[in-house]
Design a protein around this motif. Structure first.
Motif, PDB file in Angstrom:
ATOM      1  N   LEU A 135       0.842  -1.194   0.000  1.00 28.29           N
ATOM      2  CA  LEU A 135       0.000   0.000   0.000  1.00 28.29           C
ATOM      3  C   LEU A 135       0.875   1.241   0.000  1.00 28.29           C
ATOM      4  O   LEU A 135       1.797   1.355   0.817  1.00 28.29           O
ATOM      5  N   HIS A 136       0.568   2.165  -0.922  1.00 30.12           N
ATOM      6  CA  HIS A 136       1.247   3.460  -0.972  1.00 30.12           C
ATOM      7  C   HIS A 136       0.194   4.551  -1.078  1.00 30.12           C
ATOM      8  O   HIS A 136      -0.666   4.513  -1.970  1.00 30.12           O
ATOM      9  N   CYS A 137       0.253   5.515  -0.165  1.00 30.26           N
ATOM     10  CA  CYS A 137      -0.694   6.628  -0.142  1.00 30.26           C
ATOM     11  C   CYS A 137       0.068   7.932  -0.330  1.00 30.26           C
ATOM     12  O   CYS A 137       1.080   8.163   0.337  1.00 30.26           O
ATOM     13  N   ASP A 138      -0.451   8.772  -1.210  1.00 34.57           N
ATOM     14  CA  ASP A 138       0.159  10.079  -1.402  1.00 34.57           C
ATOM     15  C   ASP A 138      -0.126  11.015  -0.237  1.00 34.57           C
ATOM     16  O   ASP A 138       0.643  11.948   0.003  1.00 34.57           O
ATOM     17  N   ASP A 139      -1.220  10.751   0.479  1.00 34.14           N
ATOM     18  CA  ASP A 139      -1.591  11.647   1.575  1.00 34.14           C
ATOM     19  C   ASP A 139      -1.576  10.896   2.908  1.00 34.14           C
ATOM     20  O   ASP A 139      -0.525  10.698   3.489  1.00 34.14           O
ATOM     21  N   THR A 140      -2.729  10.465   3.400  1.00 31.01           N
ATOM     22  CA  THR A 140      -2.846   9.895   4.740  1.00 31.01           C
ATOM     23  C   THR A 140      -3.355   8.463   4.669  1.00 31.01           C
ATOM     24  O   THR A 140      -4.292   8.166   3.924  1.00 31.01           O
ATOM     25  N   ALA A 141      -2.746   7.601   5.466  1.00 31.55           N
ATOM     26  CA  ALA A 141      -3.199   6.221   5.628  1.00 31.55           C
ATOM     27  C   ALA A 141      -3.614   6.030   7.079  1.00 31.55           C
ATOM     28  O   ALA A 141      -2.789   6.174   7.987  1.00 31.55           O
ATOM     29  N   THR A 142      -4.890   5.716   7.300  1.00 34.64           N
ATOM     30  CA  THR A 142      -5.433   5.512   8.639  1.00 34.64           C
ATOM     31  C   THR A 142      -5.650   4.022   8.856  1.00 34.64           C
ATOM     32  O   THR A 142      -6.365   3.380   8.081  1.00 34.64           O
ATOM     33  N   ILE A 143      -5.052   3.474   9.907  1.00 37.12           N
ATOM     34  CA  ILE A 143      -5.122   2.038  10.189  1.00 37.12           C
ATOM     35  C   ILE A 143      -5.934   1.843  11.453  1.00 37.12           C
ATOM     36  O   ILE A 143      -5.609   2.402  12.507  1.00 37.12           O
TER      37      ILE A 143
END
Length: 261
Positions: A135-143
């Motif tokens: 997984l690659h996010c340009d902004d925010t990754a919420t887990i």
């Protein structure tokens, strides 16, 4: 087939006469009337649709990295520089999903979802289910789930929620990360790592700064500095002892006699 001018004909099965061109009674089919679809007339949804159409965003091409401005209601576009297709849709995964995702939209993995794609690239992501791919996010990754993440994880900003308990097998590369729950794994951050109250982090950390609030816990090796430095480069270079001692100049000295014994 009967003659076009024939007035009557005989049935070849029962032998009765009939008029082939007599008008036949129309069959009346009673179709079930469908209930009209309920229109969503809430003011909130109308305002959201209006706001989505009015706003615009800046996106970047996957191939040539050229930036352009697109409408918020668009689902796809084409790069004006290299003519590459750019997906702008949002994805909501509620079950098993193994296809590759490459979009400038958002990805929502629900609690019953299972994402096993080899690669997912998106703007931002909300992870509440099982994540087994990269997984690659340009902004925010919420887990916000408990489990293991065997794939790689990278984002500009990562938030580990209070109820989350994750174990990352591969390096987590982020700009900044906030840990409010439990996390174990190696983190390489460009700026700061923050462990909030009742948060727990176990693993090696390389960052420019780290903050651990009262009630938080951190256990592991900490390296404060640049992420690309090796362990030997962190220490200042020291000159050998032999080079630091001045050598005596004996070229112009007069020879001295050694007494006989």
């Amino acid at each position: 087939m009967e003659y076009a001018a024939a007035k009557s004909s005989i049935c070849r099965q029962c032998g009765h006469y009939f008029s082939p061109f007599a008008p036949k009674p129309e069959l009346k089919l009673h179709a079930k009337e469908e209930a009209p679809a309920l229109e969503n007339s809430s003011i909130l949804h109308r305002f959201e649709d209006f706001w989505k159409r009015q706003r615009s965003s800046i996106i970047e091409c996957f191939e040539c990295n050229r930036k352009q401005q697109v409408c918020g209601a668009a689902t796809s576009t084409i790069c004006p520089a290299c003519s590459a297709h750019i997906d702008l849709r949002d994805y909501k995964i509620t079950g098993g999903f193994s296809r590759t995702i490459r979009t400038r939209g958002d990805v929502h993995l629900t609690a019953k979802g299972d994402l096993s794609s080899s690669g997912v690239i998106c703007r931002s992501a909300l992870i509440e289910g099982r994540l087994r791919g990269n997984l690659h996010c340009d902004d925010t990754a919420t887990i916000n789930f408990s489990g293991k993440i065997p794939g790689s994880l990278s984002a500009r900003h990562v938030i580990v929620k209070r109820k989350a308990d994750i174990h990352c097998f591969r390096r987590v590369r982020v700009g900044t990360i906030e840990i409010k729950g439990k996390m174990s794994g190696e983190i390489i951050a460009q700026t700061m790592v923050a462990v909030h109250k009742k948060g727990s982090l176990e693993g090696d950390v390389t960052a420019k700064a780290i903050t651990v609030e009262k009630g938080g816990m951190f256990s592991g090796l900490l390296v404060i500095g640049q992420a690309n430095l090796a362990q030997g480069e962190l220490l200042p270079e020291q000159k050998p002892v032999a080079e630091s001692m001045p050598e005596a100049d004996i070229s112009g000295a007069a020879p001295q006699r050694v007494p006989a014994t």
